[in-house]
Design a protein around this motif. Structure first.
Motif, PDB file in Angstrom:
ATOM      1  N   LEU A   1      25.567  45.541  64.190  1.00  0.00           N
ATOM      2  CA  LEU A   1      25.423  44.097  64.343  1.00  0.00           C
ATOM      3  C   LEU A   1      24.682  43.886  65.656  1.00  0.00           C
TER       4      LEU A   1
ATOM      5  N   ASP B   1      19.763  39.380  68.177  1.00  0.00           N
ATOM      6  CA  ASP B   1      18.357  39.326  67.773  1.00  0.00           C
ATOM      7  C   ASP B   1      17.434  38.887  68.905  1.00  0.00           C
TER       8      ASP B   1
ATOM      9  N   SER C   1      22.163  44.437  60.940  1.00  0.00           N
ATOM     10  CA  SER C   1      21.977  42.999  60.746  1.00  0.00           C
ATOM     11  C   SER C   1      21.558  42.394  62.076  1.00  0.00           C
ATOM     12  N   ARG C   2      20.468  41.649  62.066  1.00  0.00           N
ATOM     13  CA  ARG C   2      19.999  40.979  63.270  1.00  0.00           C
ATOM     14  C   ARG C   2      20.656  39.601  63.348  1.00  0.00           C
ATOM     15  N   VAL C   3      21.468  39.406  64.371  1.00  0.00           N
ATOM     16  CA  VAL C   3      22.272  38.186  64.497  1.00  0.00           C
ATOM     17  C   VAL C   3      21.683  37.302  65.589  1.00  0.00           C
TER      18      VAL C   3
ATOM     19  N   THR D   1      25.435  32.820  67.566  1.00  0.00           N
ATOM     20  CA  THR D   1      25.917  32.539  66.205  1.00  0.00           C
ATOM     21  C   THR D   1      27.433  32.348  66.209  1.00  0.00           C
TER      22      THR D   1
ATOM     23  N   MET E   1      30.229  34.606  61.966  1.00  0.00           N
ATOM     24  CA  MET E   1      29.740  35.975  61.781  1.00  0.00           C
ATOM     25  C   MET E   1      30.092  36.541  60.409  1.00  0.00           C
TER      26      MET E   1
ATOM     27  N   PHE F   1      27.435  38.414  58.258  1.00  0.00           N
ATOM     28  CA  PHE F   1      27.006  39.684  58.855  1.00  0.00           C
ATOM     29  C   PHE F   1      28.112  40.732  58.755  1.00  0.00           C
TER      30      PHE F   1
ATOM     31  N   ASN G   1      25.452  43.973  71.152  1.00  0.00           N
ATOM     32  CA  ASN G   1      25.395  42.640  71.730  1.00  0.00           C
ATOM     33  C   ASN G   1      26.250  42.634  72.991  1.00  0.00           C
TER      34      ASN G   1
ATOM     35  N   ASP H   1      28.687  36.739  72.368  1.00  0.00           N
ATOM     36  CA  ASP H   1      28.421  37.284  71.034  1.00  0.00           C
ATOM     37  C   ASP H   1      29.338  38.466  70.732  1.00  0.00           C
TER      38      ASP H   1
ATOM     39  N   SER I   1      32.193  38.587  67.831  1.00  0.00           N
ATOM     40  CA  SER I   1      32.164  39.649  66.818  1.00  0.00           C
ATOM     41  C   SER I   1      33.523  40.307  66.652  1.00  0.00           C
TER      42      SER I   1
END
Length: 299
Positions: free
Chosen positions: A132, A135, A161-163, A167, A170, A173, A189, A193, A197
């Motif tokens: 994860l 991005d 996965s580009r988050v 965000t 989640m 993702f 990350n 973030d 996550s």
């Protein structure tokens, strides 16, 4: 003048404290700070930096945490031949393909962070990975460097996965990570973030047998209070209990002694009380500044 670019006031205050510690002047000239919020956007950061470099007599630039912003400002600093200090961004590009004679990078980078974690996890049977990834430049670099070390150690990468940064939800993702069947979900990350996550992985539930691997993680083993001036952790709590026991024994001894010597005064327990409070505050002091201020107040 110092240009400090950050999305947080904590960095600005830290710079002000450092300037004060250094005397506030260089060669007899007062050090000034200009700062702005780059909003974690490279175009915003670069635009503001160019404006100040063109219109203000800037001597040093300092970029807060965001690799994309730093890389954009780095090109401007090299163009204008101004030193750029990088205290918090981690992409290894700054010491490789985007290296500049005007760039000063101290602290960790993604290569160092990736090697330690990935090597240890692969040795513990974490052979297959899914990422994860934040991005932007930092996340991309951290994923790339970690994936390289995983493959060198004999592991495999199932995908990523580009988050987008910031965000809130989640779940989509995490579903992709779950469907990958990888043994390890690497979190490329940081900051909010990363916290988001981990929390949502716990709430949503990743696949049985999957593990989370935080690639850049700073752990504070303590709670804090009063804007981080004081620590609250098991050690400070234990030390305070000992202090209270000592204060109680002191009061018992003082009471019997004062009556024997006929010097019993109401001031004695008050002195013990304030001394105990001061000792407990010193035990919890998070830094030397807090300790100094408490000590000065009791002198």
């Amino acid at each position: 003048r110092v240009l400090f670019r950050s999305s947080g006031q904590g960095g600005v205050e830290a710079i002000r404290l450092a300037i004060a510690d250094a005397g506030g002047k260089v060669n007899g000239k007062k050090i000034e700070i200009l700062f702005a919020d780059h909003l974690n956007k490279a175009d915003v950061g670069a635009s503001k930096a160019r404006e100040w470099l063109d219109r203000e007599d800037i001597d040093v630039i300092m970029v807060g945490a965001n690799s994309s912003v730093m890389l954009a400002v780095s090109k401007l600093a090299a163009e204008k031949k101004k030193p750029l200090i990088i205290p918090a961004t981690a992409t290894a590009r700054v010491t490789n393909e985007d290296c500049s004679p005007y760039t000063i990078h101290y602290g960790y980078d993604t290569v160092a962070a990736a090697r330690g974690t990935s090597s240890a996890v692969v040795k513990q049977d974490g052979k297959s990975w899914y990422f994860l990834t934040a991005d932007y430049a930092f996340g991309h670099a951290l994923e790339r460097d970690t994936a390289n070390f995983v493959k060198e150690a004999g592991g495999t990468v199932a995908g990523s996965s580009r988050v987008p940064i910031g965000t809130a939800d989640m779940s989509a993702f995490l579903l992709q990570a779950q469907g990958s069947k990888a043994k390890v979900v690497g979190l490329a990350n940081a900051g909010g973030d990363f916290i988001n996550s981990v929390k949502q992985a716990a709430e949503f539930g990743i696949a049985p047998g999957q593990r989370l691997a935080g690639l850049i993680l700073n752990i504070k083993g303590s709670g804090t209070a009063f804007n981080d001036l004081f620590l609250v952790n098991p050690f400070t709590s234990f030390a305070k209990i000992l202090t209270l026991i000592g204060a109680g024994l002191t009061l018992l001894l003082i009471n019997s002694w004062a009556h024997e010597e006929n010097v019993a005064r109401f001031e004695l327990p008050i002195i013990v009380l304030f001394s105990t409070i001061g000792m407990m505050m010193m035990i919890s002091a998070n830094d030397l500044i807090s300790l100094y201020e408490i000590g000065r107040a009791h002198v």
